[in-house]
Design a protein around this motif. Structure first.
Motif, PDB file in Angstrom:
ATOM      1  N   VAL A 233      -0.617  -3.286  -9.517  1.00 31.07           N
ATOM      2  CA  VAL A 233      -0.340  -1.419 -10.291  1.00 31.07           C
ATOM      3  C   VAL A 233       0.571  -1.052  -8.455  1.00 31.07           C
ATOM      4  O   VAL A 233       1.547   0.064  -8.529  1.00 31.07           O
ATOM      5  CB  VAL A 233      -1.062  -1.050 -10.246  1.00 31.07           C
ATOM      6  CG1 VAL A 233      -0.459   0.589 -10.672  1.00 31.07           C
ATOM      7  CG2 VAL A 233      -1.221  -1.836 -12.259  1.00 31.07           C
ATOM      8  N   LYS A 234      -0.746  -1.117  -7.395  1.00 33.60           N
ATOM      9  CA  LYS A 234      -0.416  -0.077  -6.484  1.00 33.60           C
ATOM     10  C   LYS A 234       1.524  -0.784  -5.322  1.00 33.60           C
ATOM     11  O   LYS A 234       1.426  -0.369  -4.758  1.00 33.60           O
ATOM     12  CB  LYS A 234      -1.310  -0.788  -5.370  1.00 33.60           C
ATOM     13  CG  LYS A 234      -1.560  -0.371  -3.967  1.00 33.60           C
ATOM     14  CD  LYS A 234      -2.121   1.197  -3.802  1.00 33.60           C
ATOM     15  CE  LYS A 234      -1.654   1.583  -2.618  1.00 33.60           C
ATOM     16  NZ  LYS A 234      -2.469   3.136  -3.073  1.00 33.60           N
ATOM     17  N   GLU A 235       1.185  -2.335  -5.728  1.00 26.25           N
ATOM     18  CA  GLU A 235       2.999  -2.809  -5.026  1.00 26.25           C
ATOM     19  C   GLU A 235       3.558  -2.424  -5.438  1.00 26.25           C
ATOM     20  O   GLU A 235       5.034  -1.950  -5.099  1.00 26.25           O
ATOM     21  CB  GLU A 235       2.729  -4.017  -5.478  1.00 26.25           C
ATOM     22  CG  GLU A 235       1.741  -5.031  -4.348  1.00 26.25           C
ATOM     23  CD  GLU A 235       1.486  -6.861  -4.636  1.00 26.25           C
ATOM     24  OE1 GLU A 235       2.932  -6.946  -4.376  1.00 26.25           O
ATOM     25  OE2 GLU A 235       1.200  -7.125  -5.126  1.00 26.25           O
ATOM     26  N   ALA A 236       3.387  -2.297  -7.200  1.00 26.36           N
ATOM     27  CA  ALA A 236       4.637  -1.317  -8.334  1.00 26.36           C
ATOM     28  C   ALA A 236       5.920  -2.382  -8.151  1.00 26.36           C
ATOM     29  O   ALA A 236       7.202  -2.400  -7.784  1.00 26.36           O
ATOM     30  CB  ALA A 236       5.051  -0.004  -8.046  1.00 26.36           C
ATOM     31  N   SER A 237       6.377  -4.109  -7.823  1.00 20.34           N
ATOM     32  CA  SER A 237       6.936  -4.547  -7.090  1.00 20.34           C
ATOM     33  C   SER A 237       7.223  -5.635  -8.265  1.00 20.34           C
ATOM     34  O   SER A 237       7.305  -6.888  -8.644  1.00 20.34           O
ATOM     35  CB  SER A 237       6.905  -4.903  -6.211  1.00 20.34           C
ATOM     36  OG  SER A 237       5.769  -5.813  -6.008  1.00 20.34           O
TER      37      SER A 237
ATOM     38  N   VAL B 147       1.722  -9.988  -4.969  1.00 18.20           N
ATOM     39  CA  VAL B 147       0.802 -10.495  -4.584  1.00 18.20           C
ATOM     40  C   VAL B 147      -0.437 -10.472  -5.546  1.00 18.20           C
ATOM     41  O   VAL B 147      -1.039 -11.458  -6.005  1.00 18.20           O
ATOM     42  CB  VAL B 147       0.025  -9.477  -3.387  1.00 18.20           C
ATOM     43  CG1 VAL B 147      -1.441 -10.622  -3.184  1.00 18.20           C
ATOM     44  CG2 VAL B 147       1.331 -10.472  -2.408  1.00 18.20           C
ATOM     45  N   GLY B 148      -0.533  -9.097  -6.700  1.00 16.64           N
ATOM     46  CA  GLY B 148      -1.183  -8.839  -7.246  1.00 16.64           C
ATOM     47  C   GLY B 148      -1.059  -9.348  -8.431  1.00 16.64           C
ATOM     48  O   GLY B 148      -2.297  -9.801  -9.110  1.00 16.64           O
ATOM     49  N   PHE B 149       0.090  -9.793  -8.848  1.00 17.37           N
ATOM     50  CA  PHE B 149       0.817 -10.523 -10.229  1.00 17.37           C
ATOM     51  C   PHE B 149       0.384 -11.669  -9.826  1.00 17.37           C
ATOM     52  O   PHE B 149      -0.347 -12.707 -11.442  1.00 17.37           O
ATOM     53  CB  PHE B 149       1.807 -10.242 -10.699  1.00 17.37           C
ATOM     54  CG  PHE B 149       2.381 -11.063 -12.078  1.00 17.37           C
ATOM     55  CD1 PHE B 149       1.611  -9.963 -13.217  1.00 17.37           C
ATOM     56  CD2 PHE B 149       2.673 -11.277 -12.376  1.00 17.37           C
ATOM     57  CE1 PHE B 149       2.344 -10.471 -14.410  1.00 17.37           C
ATOM     58  CE2 PHE B 149       3.526 -11.777 -13.585  1.00 17.37           C
ATOM     59  CZ  PHE B 149       2.848 -11.331 -14.815  1.00 17.37           C
ATOM     60  N   GLY B 150       0.417 -12.686  -8.918  1.00 17.75           N
ATOM     61  CA  GLY B 150       0.674 -13.643  -8.569  1.00 17.75           C
ATOM     62  C   GLY B 150      -1.370 -14.350  -8.535  1.00 17.75           C
ATOM     63  O   GLY B 150      -1.607 -15.210  -8.958  1.00 17.75           O
TER      64      GLY B 150
ATOM     65  N   TRP C 228       1.134  -1.265  -0.115  1.00 18.01           N
ATOM     66  CA  TRP C 228      -0.538   0.476   0.044  1.00 18.01           C
ATOM     67  C   TRP C 228       0.627   1.377   0.115  1.00 18.01           C
ATOM     68  O   TRP C 228       0.180   2.373   0.260  1.00 18.01           O
ATOM     69  CB  TRP C 228      -0.958  -0.268   1.149  1.00 18.01           C
ATOM     70  CG  TRP C 228      -1.498  -1.116   1.234  1.00 18.01           C
ATOM     71  CD1 TRP C 228      -1.998  -2.267   2.130  1.00 18.01           C
ATOM     72  CD2 TRP C 228      -3.151  -1.372   0.352  1.00 18.01           C
ATOM     73  NE1 TRP C 228      -3.211  -2.831   1.924  1.00 18.01           N
ATOM     74  CE2 TRP C 228      -3.042  -2.718   0.658  1.00 18.01           C
ATOM     75  CE3 TRP C 228      -3.094  -0.882  -1.223  1.00 18.01           C
ATOM     76  CZ2 TRP C 228      -4.632  -3.173  -0.129  1.00 18.01           C
ATOM     77  CZ3 TRP C 228      -4.606  -1.272  -1.427  1.00 18.01           C
ATOM     78  CH2 TRP C 228      -4.938  -2.567  -1.354  1.00 18.01           C
ATOM     79  N   GLU C 229       2.151   0.963  -0.239  1.00 18.23           N
ATOM     80  CA  GLU C 229       3.130   2.285  -0.155  1.00 18.23           C
ATOM     81  C   GLU C 229       2.961   3.163  -1.551  1.00 18.23           C
ATOM     82  O   GLU C 229       2.891   4.266  -1.744  1.00 18.23           O
ATOM     83  CB  GLU C 229       4.133   1.894   0.068  1.00 18.23           C
ATOM     84  CG  GLU C 229       4.432   1.516   1.876  1.00 18.23           C
ATOM     85  CD  GLU C 229       5.922   0.963   1.560  1.00 18.23           C
ATOM     86  OE1 GLU C 229       7.054   1.896   0.732  1.00 18.23           O
ATOM     87  OE2 GLU C 229       6.367   0.671   2.375  1.00 18.23           O
ATOM     88  N   HIS C 230       2.836   2.427  -2.722  1.00 17.24           N
ATOM     89  CA  HIS C 230       2.550   3.455  -3.785  1.00 17.24           C
ATOM     90  C   HIS C 230       0.985   3.444  -4.156  1.00 17.24           C
ATOM     91  O   HIS C 230      -0.017   3.750  -4.076  1.00 17.24           O
ATOM     92  CB  HIS C 230       2.683   2.463  -5.007  1.00 17.24           C
ATOM     93  CG  HIS C 230       3.151   2.902  -6.291  1.00 17.24           C
ATOM     94  ND1 HIS C 230       3.808   4.039  -6.782  1.00 17.24           N
ATOM     95  CD2 HIS C 230       2.404   2.527  -7.823  1.00 17.24           C
ATOM     96  CE1 HIS C 230       4.268   4.356  -7.764  1.00 17.24           C
ATOM     97  NE2 HIS C 230       2.687   3.289  -8.330  1.00 17.24           N
ATOM     98  N   PRO C 231       1.280   5.219  -4.018  1.00 22.55           N
ATOM     99  CA  PRO C 231       0.254   6.454  -4.779  1.00 22.55           C
ATOM    100  C   PRO C 231      -0.335   5.720  -5.652  1.00 22.55           C
ATOM    101  O   PRO C 231       0.642   5.615  -6.677  1.00 22.55           O
ATOM    102  CB  PRO C 231       0.884   7.803  -3.923  1.00 22.55           C
ATOM    103  CG  PRO C 231       1.423   7.957  -4.187  1.00 22.55           C
ATOM    104  CD  PRO C 231       2.302   5.953  -3.805  1.00 22.55           C
ATOM    105  N   LEU C 232      -1.961   5.594  -6.251  1.00 25.03           N
ATOM    106  CA  LEU C 232      -1.782   5.710  -7.814  1.00 25.03           C
ATOM    107  C   LEU C 232      -2.083   7.056  -8.424  1.00 25.03           C
ATOM    108  O   LEU C 232      -3.152   7.704  -7.628  1.00 25.03           O
ATOM    109  CB  LEU C 232      -3.631   4.496  -7.554  1.00 25.03           C
ATOM    110  CG  LEU C 232      -3.178   3.085  -7.333  1.00 25.03           C
ATOM    111  CD1 LEU C 232      -4.352   2.900  -8.008  1.00 25.03           C
ATOM    112  CD2 LEU C 232      -1.947   2.736  -8.171  1.00 25.03           C
TER     113      LEU C 232
END
Length: 344
Positions: A275-279, A283-286, A4-8
């Motif tokens: 996109v929120k993870e930006a990593s 988790v989201g990609f998985g 939740w660190e990456h602002p959208l």
């Protein structure tokens, strides 16, 4: 974890919509025309739109080249040497080695990443006598071509609100010893994965096989360890959404008009996390790829997701544990030699 660190920004939100619409469109087209291997048509748009924020000619060329090269490798090499396990193992290692070398260099990461994933799945399923090899190859080529068309279409219809800043470049180029480490680590583990799924005759564990490959994308032990935790969390999220969706569908899973909105909602939700993870592969990609495999491969008019979803959890958790153990052992082995040491 940077969940939740990456602002959208407005651009990020539009990328979420592009991923959701692209994956759903690929899935829908494959189901309308009755094409097999719907997983390719659902997951490849996710990979392309998730890894490349803005579609470019360079990305399109890499995906096209990856599909064509994989088709030739599976059709020619698999057809000629598939009945010779020892020789085929050496060939498979060589194929994975140059693909991971492309990923390690960075500029051809998409070519290597999509090539490794497609090649692993195609080689495994091409070894079964009941699989039509031509249909498998054509399906992968068609999915790659359709994914590029879909990516350009959704980028045209849902463009960025403002120009994106180019990603920061690393000031220190990778050393040759590190690139050798990454290529050998990835190729060794991808080959071991191929051998295990062949020897154990695991023809119904595509999600677990894909997991063993996706865990290798960081191409180092520390990255694989972090990726494994995120992949496990993403798998649980994707499977949970699939189960909830199946409970909602009940025995109406053959009604495409009900399935399509569910898939779009799920991919939109997990695209937001990605996109929120930006990593990269988090988790989201998985969760995205898990959902794509469940809907694309296992949701058919004669089959629901319930058993497949529960089975996926057990297979993926086991695959993660075994892959991590093998990654650590190979990492330690390669670090014993100066020419293949990851870092000094």
């Amino acid at each position: 974890m940077r969940l939740w660190e990456h602002p959208l920004s407005e651009n990020d939100l539009r990328q979420c919509v592009r991923i959701a619409c692209g994956a759903t469109l690929g899935f829908t087209i494959s189901k309308i025309f009755g094409w097999n291997y719907g997983v390719f048509f659902t997951v490849l748009p996710m990979l392309l739109l998730g890894m490349v924020p803005v579609m470019s000619l360079h990305a399109a060329r890499q995906l096209f080249a990856s599909g064509v090269v994989c088709a030739l490798e599976v059709g020619i090499l698999g057809g000629l040497f598939g009945s010779h396990p020892g020789l085929m193992t050496l060939i498979v290692f060589g194929l994975f080695l140059y693909k991971f070398a492309c990923m390690s260099k960075g500029s051809l990461f998409l070519f290597g990443a999509t090539g490794v994933l497609s090649l692993s799945i195609m080689l495994h399923f091409a070894s079964y006598p009941n699989v039509d090899l031509n249909e498998l190859i054509v399906g992968n080529l068609l999915a790659g071509t359709l994914s590029v068309i879909i990516a350009y279409l959704v980028t045209f219809l849902i463009p960025d609100a403002e120009p994106r800043q180019p990603p920061p470049r690393s000031t220190e180029p990778k050393g040759s010893h590190r690139m050798r480490h990454e290529a050998l680590l990835g190729a060794t583990l991808a080959t071991l994965s191929f051998l295990v799924f062949q020897v154990l005759d695991l023809s119904d564990s595509m999600s677990a096989q894909a997991t063993t490959i996706l865990l290798l994308f960081p191409m180092n032990w520390n990255g694989a360890l972090g990726s494994a935790r995120k992949r496990a969390m993403g798998t649980i999220l994707g499977v949970t959404f699939g189960l909830v969706g199946q409970l909602f569908l009940y025995d109406w899973s053959s009604l495409l008009l009900l399935v399509i909105p569910l898939l779009w909602i799920g991919t939109m939700l997990f695209s937001y996390l990605h996109v929120k993870e930006a990593s990269g592969s988090g988790v989201g990609f998985g969760a995205l790829t898990t959902l794509g495999i469940l809907f694309g491969q296992y949701l058919t008019p004669t089959n629901d997701l319930m058993f497949s979803a529960l089975y996926r959890i057990g297979c993926i958790v086991f695959a993660i544990i075994v892959t991590l153990l093998a990654t650590y052992l190979v990492h330690r082995l390669l670090n014993n030699f100066e020419a293949t040491r990851y870092g000094y």
